[in-house]
Motif scaffolding. Structure first.
Motif, PDB file in Angstrom:
ATOM      1  N   VAL A 160       1.126  -1.266  -0.039  1.00  0.00           N
ATOM      2  CA  VAL A 160       0.088   0.379  -0.130  1.00  0.00           C
ATOM      3  C   VAL A 160       0.845   1.451  -0.246  1.00  0.00           C
ATOM      4  CG1 VAL A 160      -1.564   1.583   0.956  1.00  0.00           C
ATOM      5  CG2 VAL A 160      -1.695  -1.383   1.281  1.00  0.00           C
ATOM      6  N   LEU A 161       1.020   2.693  -0.972  1.00  0.00           N
ATOM      7  CA  LEU A 161       1.762   3.298  -1.371  1.00  0.00           C
ATOM      8  C   LEU A 161       1.156   4.462  -1.394  1.00  0.00           C
ATOM      9  CD1 LEU A 161       3.754   1.059  -4.128  1.00  0.00           C
ATOM     10  CD2 LEU A 161       4.277   1.768  -1.649  1.00  0.00           C
ATOM     11  N   PRO A 162       1.653   5.730  -0.847  1.00  0.00           N
ATOM     12  CA  PRO A 162       1.106   6.888  -0.700  1.00  0.00           C
ATOM     13  C   PRO A 162       0.997   7.847  -2.557  1.00  0.00           C
ATOM     14  CG  PRO A 162       3.285   7.092   0.051  1.00  0.00           C
ATOM     15  CD  PRO A 162       3.046   5.601   0.090  1.00  0.00           C
ATOM     16  N   CYS A 163       0.037   8.308  -2.293  1.00  0.00           N
ATOM     17  CA  CYS A 163      -0.290   9.221  -2.911  1.00  0.00           C
ATOM     18  C   CYS A 163      -0.273  10.348  -2.827  1.00  0.00           C
ATOM     19  CB  CYS A 163      -1.603   8.676  -4.584  1.00  0.00           C
ATOM     20  SG  CYS A 163      -1.483   6.536  -5.176  1.00  0.00           S
ATOM     21  N   LYS A 164      -0.705  11.280  -3.881  1.00  0.00           N
ATOM     22  CA  LYS A 164      -0.812  12.394  -3.721  1.00  0.00           C
ATOM     23  C   LYS A 164      -2.529  12.820  -2.174  1.00  0.00           C
ATOM     24  CE  LYS A 164      -0.295  15.642  -7.311  1.00  0.00           C
ATOM     25  NZ  LYS A 164      -0.572  16.087  -8.975  1.00  0.00           N
ATOM     26  N   ASP A 165      -3.007  12.402  -2.920  1.00  0.00           N
ATOM     27  CA  ASP A 165      -4.752  11.374  -2.317  1.00  0.00           C
ATOM     28  C   ASP A 165      -4.964  10.234  -1.336  1.00  0.00           C
ATOM     29  OD1 ASP A 165      -5.070  10.286  -4.817  1.00  0.00           O
ATOM     30  OD2 ASP A 165      -7.267  10.733  -4.811  1.00  0.00           O
ATOM     31  N   GLY A 166      -3.650  10.313  -0.987  1.00  0.00           N
ATOM     32  CA  GLY A 166      -4.384   8.614   0.175  1.00  0.00           C
ATOM     33  C   GLY A 166      -3.529   7.979  -0.787  1.00  0.00           C
ATOM     34  N   TYR A 167      -3.834   6.122  -0.918  1.00  0.00           N
ATOM     35  CA  TYR A 167      -3.050   5.278  -0.848  1.00  0.00           C
ATOM     36  C   TYR A 167      -3.606   4.343  -1.945  1.00  0.00           C
ATOM     37  CZ  TYR A 167      -1.082   6.879   3.385  1.00  0.00           C
ATOM     38  OH  TYR A 167      -0.606   7.395   4.337  1.00  0.00           O
ATOM     39  N   VAL A 168      -2.406   4.337  -2.465  1.00  0.00           N
ATOM     40  CA  VAL A 168      -2.694   2.050  -3.352  1.00  0.00           C
ATOM     41  C   VAL A 168      -2.629   1.459  -3.142  1.00  0.00           C
ATOM     42  CG1 VAL A 168      -1.032   2.990  -5.668  1.00  0.00           C
ATOM     43  CG2 VAL A 168      -3.779   2.186  -6.284  1.00  0.00           C
ATOM     44  N   GLY A 169      -3.308   0.385  -3.569  1.00  0.00           N
ATOM     45  CA  GLY A 169      -2.243  -1.309  -2.881  1.00  0.00           C
ATOM     46  C   GLY A 169      -2.233  -1.778  -4.266  1.00  0.00           C
ATOM     47  N   ILE A 170      -0.935  -1.985  -4.719  1.00  0.00           N
ATOM     48  CA  ILE A 170      -0.732  -2.153  -6.117  1.00  0.00           C
ATOM     49  C   ILE A 170       0.074  -3.785  -5.717  1.00  0.00           C
ATOM     50  CG2 ILE A 170      -0.065  -0.750  -7.133  1.00  0.00           C
ATOM     51  CD1 ILE A 170       2.832  -1.295  -6.899  1.00  0.00           C
ATOM     52  N   SER A 171      -0.566  -4.569  -6.485  1.00  0.00           N
ATOM     53  CA  SER A 171       0.538  -6.664  -6.239  1.00  0.00           C
ATOM     54  C   SER A 171       1.114  -6.522  -7.428  1.00  0.00           C
ATOM     55  CB  SER A 171      -0.497  -7.224  -6.026  1.00  0.00           C
ATOM     56  OG  SER A 171      -0.095  -8.469  -5.285  1.00  0.00           O
ATOM     57  N   PRO A 172       2.144  -6.406  -7.733  1.00  0.00           N
ATOM     58  CA  PRO A 172       2.613  -6.622  -9.644  1.00  0.00           C
ATOM     59  C   PRO A 172       3.566  -8.134  -9.588  1.00  0.00           C
ATOM     60  CG  PRO A 172       3.591  -4.759  -8.979  1.00  0.00           C
ATOM     61  CD  PRO A 172       2.745  -5.013  -7.619  1.00  0.00           C
ATOM     62  N   ARG A 173       3.105  -9.356  -9.165  1.00  0.00           N
ATOM     63  CA  ARG A 173       3.759 -10.153  -8.431  1.00  0.00           C
ATOM     64  C   ARG A 173       3.999 -11.256  -9.060  1.00  0.00           C
ATOM     65  NH1 ARG A 173      -0.731 -13.254  -4.391  1.00  0.00           N
ATOM     66  NH2 ARG A 173      -1.295 -10.876  -4.150  1.00  0.00           N
ATOM     67  N   GLN A 174       3.522 -11.568 -10.826  1.00  0.00           N
ATOM     68  CA  GLN A 174       4.283 -12.008 -11.709  1.00  0.00           C
ATOM     69  C   GLN A 174       4.889 -11.069 -12.532  1.00  0.00           C
ATOM     70  OE1 GLN A 174       0.106 -13.585 -13.179  1.00  0.00           O
ATOM     71  NE2 GLN A 174      -0.226 -14.562 -11.974  1.00  0.00           N
ATOM     72  N   GLN A 175       5.882 -12.180 -13.058  1.00  0.00           N
ATOM     73  CA  GLN A 175       6.969 -11.890 -13.853  1.00  0.00           C
ATOM     74  C   GLN A 175       6.613 -10.414 -15.037  1.00  0.00           C
ATOM     75  OE1 GLN A 175       9.734 -11.371 -12.881  1.00  0.00           O
ATOM     76  NE2 GLN A 175      11.148 -10.301 -14.661  1.00  0.00           N
ATOM     77  N   ASP A 176       5.720 -10.388 -15.854  1.00  0.00           N
ATOM     78  CA  ASP A 176       5.313 -10.802 -16.719  1.00  0.00           C
ATOM     79  C   ASP A 176       3.964  -9.010 -16.165  1.00  0.00           C
ATOM     80  OD1 ASP A 176       2.800 -12.340 -15.727  1.00  0.00           O
ATOM     81  OD2 ASP A 176       1.766 -11.724 -17.615  1.00  0.00           O
ATOM     82  N   GLN A 177       3.444  -9.083 -15.014  1.00  0.00           N
ATOM     83  CA  GLN A 177       2.442  -7.608 -13.992  1.00  0.00           C
ATOM     84  C   GLN A 177       4.305  -7.286 -13.720  1.00  0.00           C
ATOM     85  OE1 GLN A 177       0.690  -9.597 -11.465  1.00  0.00           O
ATOM     86  NE2 GLN A 177      -1.160 -10.187 -12.469  1.00  0.00           N
ATOM     87  N   TRP A 178       5.318  -6.879 -13.166  1.00  0.00           N
ATOM     88  CA  TRP A 178       6.032  -6.513 -13.084  1.00  0.00           C
ATOM     89  C   TRP A 178       6.945  -5.930 -14.013  1.00  0.00           C
ATOM     90  CZ3 TRP A 178       8.068  -3.663  -8.989  1.00  0.00           C
ATOM     91  CH2 TRP A 178       8.730  -3.263  -9.370  1.00  0.00           C
ATOM     92  N   GLU A 179       7.130  -6.387 -15.352  1.00  0.00           N
ATOM     93  CA  GLU A 179       7.569  -5.883 -16.435  1.00  0.00           C
ATOM     94  C   GLU A 179       6.366  -5.048 -17.719  1.00  0.00           C
ATOM     95  OE1 GLU A 179       8.265  -9.604 -18.621  1.00  0.00           O
ATOM     96  OE2 GLU A 179       9.954 -10.116 -17.575  1.00  0.00           O
ATOM     97  N   ARG A 180       4.895  -5.013 -17.107  1.00  0.00           N
ATOM     98  CA  ARG A 180       3.843  -4.071 -17.428  1.00  0.00           C
ATOM     99  C   ARG A 180       4.295  -3.390 -16.441  1.00  0.00           C
ATOM    100  NH1 ARG A 180       1.412  -8.448 -18.195  1.00  0.00           N
ATOM    101  NH2 ARG A 180      -0.842  -7.873 -17.068  1.00  0.00           N
ATOM    102  N   MET A 181       4.251  -3.255 -15.244  1.00  0.00           N
ATOM    103  CA  MET A 181       4.222  -2.257 -14.377  1.00  0.00           C
ATOM    104  C   MET A 181       5.857  -1.177 -14.792  1.00  0.00           C
ATOM    105  SD  MET A 181       2.549  -1.023 -10.865  1.00  0.00           S
ATOM    106  CE  MET A 181       3.402  -0.053 -10.357  1.00  0.00           C
ATOM    107  N   VAL A 182       7.145  -1.923 -14.834  1.00  0.00           N
ATOM    108  CA  VAL A 182       7.985  -0.879 -15.211  1.00  0.00           C
ATOM    109  C   VAL A 182       7.685   0.638 -16.170  1.00  0.00           C
ATOM    110  CG1 VAL A 182      10.367  -0.652 -16.156  1.00  0.00           C
ATOM    111  CG2 VAL A 182       9.744  -2.105 -14.234  1.00  0.00           C
ATOM    112  N   GLU A 183       6.419  -0.716 -16.982  1.00  0.00           N
ATOM    113  CA  GLU A 183       6.336   0.149 -18.807  1.00  0.00           C
ATOM    114  C   GLU A 183       5.518   1.417 -17.953  1.00  0.00           C
ATOM    115  OE1 GLU A 183       5.482  -1.584 -21.982  1.00  0.00           O
ATOM    116  OE2 GLU A 183       6.410  -3.102 -21.450  1.00  0.00           O
ATOM    117  N   ILE A 184       4.854   1.198 -17.196  1.00  0.00           N
ATOM    118  CA  ILE A 184       3.820   2.427 -17.173  1.00  0.00           C
ATOM    119  C   ILE A 184       4.123   3.514 -16.079  1.00  0.00           C
ATOM    120  CG2 ILE A 184       1.924   1.026 -17.715  1.00  0.00           C
ATOM    121  CD1 ILE A 184       1.124   1.050 -14.599  1.00  0.00           C
TER     122      ILE A 184
END
Lengths: 386, 393
Positions: A246-270
């Motif tokens: 759970v990570l802080p944002c400008k207006d609160g928090y967001v939960g993320i879970s890029p646990r699989q390798q392909d999800q992580w790679e897309r996370m890096v892209e965005i």
């Protein structure tokens, strides 16, 4: 059409607080006739907040209103002879009694399961208590915190702690330990109903809130069963099992879970493929978990410049698991909840019109749960007590 | 009484991961015949995890290739003699397989089917990828767990999955009751996010009443004071105490031997104890640190003070109280007849008895022969052929 799965049932709700009344509410919402029997001073949950403008009023307790929808309300002093007689008559024509007295109290009043079921052998009595109806601790007292502790939940679902002595094990917030007791009591009662239809007999259902919650930490239970009990409380990042944050944002928090390798790679892209993401350490999930403290700071350097809804939408657009940490206000605005008509407006003469949580389902039949406000103290005494 | 509550109920179980298997575990323990359909093509990753020893108990396992029409036909044959279908694939998957509620209803009109997904099976965001722990974020539940002075974190572990699993047991029993009364089945599309929010009326109504956004209270409670976990002798040993009224406050001071606290005007009403909670916590901790947590619980409870020490699962099984109630039940794992394992099975009793049965998690496909030959009446050679064709797979 209203959902009326339980329309053939009559329930007498003698319980107070959260667990017992929530159990009876689940039956009331699904079509049962539920008569809430309160003592002259009312269910004690009428004294619990929240209240509108924080002004205590027995007719406007948020907890009471939330767990007593769709019930009729009568006032009865079951300690008096006439009160006992009236209650026995009510129970004789009922299917279910829900109660939450200290174990033994109803027996002492001559209103225990044995007495009441003599006249009504199909009767199901659901007794909700912290420790259950039997055993050396059966008359002990508890609270949401005590249930959390004694069930193992406070210890077995440990949060990230930096210092064991400064950060005690935690209870479940928002009285969730007590709400879970209510869900389990209703589940047990519904099982007893089907038991009755197959085997022909009512029964005394004994639901301990502590036992109920102790079944929630499923991984620690499984680990215990196979002789590999889990780790003690510790700093969570040291034992992180998968990438979930759970990570802080400008207006609160967001939960993320890029646990699989392909999800992580897309996370890096965005995130715009920042230079730090090329670090060898972050090339594998194990590497990312092992150096989590550093990675978390790098991720925050991106999220903290964003709105939580934007991070969430960007992630989900490429199928990276993510949700914002919503507030009640966010939930009222949620397009998803609106589309499914989850919240239901309920009018009340004292508390006013408020949005209540509805039921978490849609049915193929199109039937919906109708939500009618909780009863005022003694509102229906005339209708049920002749 | 002989027999279990769900005797005669047969469940076709497509569920995987955590919530669905949790639901069918309880159905199985209560006497239903749960037939879990597993796939060699899409194995459930959670079957390889420790949690599987718990959530996959008390069910049978068969293996079927659901991309083969013959596999689909076998599912329908099974459903035609079943009462319940449970699944929690991503929305749209079960329909694409040709196994929508309409299909099941055709072969078994009174069937009850429950499908659960993170955000349900309708609405603009229904396809969003959802893990239970992230659903906890979405509903705001996570914001209510934790220490008041710290950033929100996922501190209270996995809640939504097991909780929703139990709620589904209730929904299925309610729908079975209705089906028995009316002869009508039903399809129940469950949203895990909505199920989690359903348990937060306090927070939702507080916002409606006061436009207040609740944060974590730690171990405190708006209505009671003091309330907290206080340190005892030993590492990570704590006593939880809740004081609901002045009588309990007096008893707490007596047991701890702090009569000066009872007279202290900073603490003589619940409102003042709430206001001066931090100071009070420091003073109470000094006293509780002299105590063994279990002894202190006994001493306080004997004076009517709600209290309980923090316990682990293994401590539960050693407690006299839960032993008296036979809360933990022994069972065997499939591949080992010599080692007895012990777990709580269900948290309810009927007439004082735990009327439930428990078996260890099945091996994948362990019941293929029993189901395809004995129940569905296929011959040995038909089954062999289906195995060869990778339909039973």
């Amino acid at each position: 059409m209203s959902v009326n799965w339980f329309k053939d049932l009559k329930v007498v709700d003698l319980s107070q607080g959260i667990s017992g009344p929530f159990c009876a509410k689940l039956f009331a919402d699904l079509g049962a006739t539920v008569i809430k029997v309160e003592p002259p001073e009312g269910d004690y949950s009428r004294t619990l907040g929240p209240f509108p403008n924080d002004v205590p009023d027995p007719e406007a307790s948020g907890i009471f209103l939330g767990v007593n929808t769709n019930k009729s309300g009568v006032v009865l002093d079951i300690r008096t002879d006439i009160g006992k007689q009236i209650l026995s008559d009510l129970v004789n024509s009922s299917d279910i009694v829900v109660e939450s007295f200290v174990p033994g109290v109803l027996d002492d009043l001559g209103l225990g399961f044995e007495c009441l079921s003599k006249e009504n052998p199909g009767l199901i009595m659901t007794s909700v208590s912290p420790f259950g109806q039997s055993g050396p601790w059966s008359k002990y007292e508890a609270s949401n915190l005590i249930i959390s502790n004694l069930s193992g939940h406070s210890m077995e679902h440990p949060g990230p702690v930096d210092d064991l002595s400064e950060q005690p094990p935690l209870q479940l917030g928002a009285h969730q330990a007590e709400f879970l007791g209510g869900i389990c009591a209703a589940t047990a009662t519904s099982l007893a109903l089907n038991r009755r239809s197959v085997h022909g007999k009512g029964c005394h259902v004994d639901l301990s809130q502590i036992e109920a919650l102790s079944l929630l930490p499923q991984t620690p239970l499984a680990a215990y069963a196979i002789g590999a009990p889990g780790k003690q409380r510790s700093k969570a990042s040291a034992g992180k099992a998968s990438l979930l944050a759970v990570l802080p944002c400008k207006d609160g928090y967001v939960g993320i879970s890029p646990r699989q390798q392909d999800q992580w790679e897309r996370m890096v892209e965005i995130m715009g493929s920042p230079e730090w993401a090329e670090d060898e350490q972050f090339a594998t999930e194990q590497g990312r978990l092992d150096d989590w403290d550093r990675l978390e700071k790098l991720l925050i350097s991106w999220t903290s410049s964003m709105f939580k809804e934007d991070v969430y939408r960007l992630c989900q657009a490429t199928r990276i698991p993510s949700f914002p940490l919503n507030t009640a206000a966010d939930l009222f605005d949620s397009a998803q909840f609106k589309a499914r008509e989850f919240f239901i407006d309920v009018d009340h003469p004292v508390a006013g019109t408020l949005k209540y949580p509805g039921w978490p389902f849609h049915l193929a039949s199109g039937s919906k749960v109708s939500m009618h406000r909780a009863p005022l103290l003694g509102e229906h005494s005339q209708d049920f007590i002749k | 009484m002989s027999g279990l509550a769900l005797d005669g109920v047969r469940v076709v179980d497509f569920s995987w991961q955590i919530a669905g298997p949790t639901c069918t575990r309880y159905l199985g323990a209560m006497g239903a015949e749960v037939i879990r359909i597993e796939s060699g093509r899409r194995p459930d990753p959670y079957r390889a995890r420790t949690i599987s020893y718990f959530i996959n108990q008390s069910k049978k396992s068969i293996t079927l290739n659901l991309s083969d029409p013959k596999g689909i036909q076998l599912v329908k044959d099974l459903a035609s003699i079943s009462d319940v279908v449970v699944e929690n694939f991503a929305p749209g998957v079960i329909e694409r397989l040709g196994l929508s509620y309409e299909e099941f209803r055709t072969v078994r009109p009174e069937i009850v089917m429950l499908s659960s997904a993170g955000l349900g099976h309708s609405g603009p965001d229904m396809k969003h990828v959802a893990y239970g722990t992230l659903v906890q974020c979405f509903t705001g539940w996570s914001a209510l767990q934790g220490y008041p002075d710290r950033e929100p974190e996922l501190v209270s572990g996995i809640w939504t999955d097991p909780m929703v699993g139990i709620m589904e047991v209730f929904l299925i029993n309610a729908a079975i009751h209705n089906a028995r009364q009316t002869g009508k089945g039903e399809y129940i599309d469950v949203s895990m996010a909505e199920a989690t929010t359903m348990l937060l009326p306090e927070v939702i109504l507080d916002y409606g009443m006061n436009q207040r956004t609740n944060g974590p209270l730690g171990n405190r409670d708006d209505n009671y004071a003091p309330q907290g976990n206080y340190p005892c002798i030993g590492e990570d040993e704590w006593i939880g105490i809740t004081i609901k009224d002045d009588l309990q406050w007096g008893s707490l001071c007596t047991v701890l031997g702090c009569s000066e606290l009872e007279k202290d005007i900073r603490f003589d009403t619940i409102q003042k104890r709430q206001m001066n909670h931090d100071d009070l916590d420091l003073l109470l901790s000094k006293s509780t640190m002299e105590w063994d947590a279990t002894d202190l619980m006994e001493a306080l409870q004997n004076k009517g003070v709600p209290s309980g020490n923090t316990q682990t699962v293994s401590q539960l099984n050693k407690s006299n109280h839960w032993a008296y109630r036979d809360f933990f039940q022994d069972y065997l794992e499939e591949d080992d007849e010599h080692t007895t394992h012990s777990l709580p099975v269900v948290p309810w009793r009927f007439d004082g008895e735990i009327e439930a049965s428990v078996t260890g998690q099945p091996n994948r496909g362990q019941h293929n022969l029993a189901i395809f030959e004995d129940l569905l009446g296929l011959t040995e050679s038909e089954v062999e052929k289906l195995i060869e064709q990778e339909v039973i797979f």
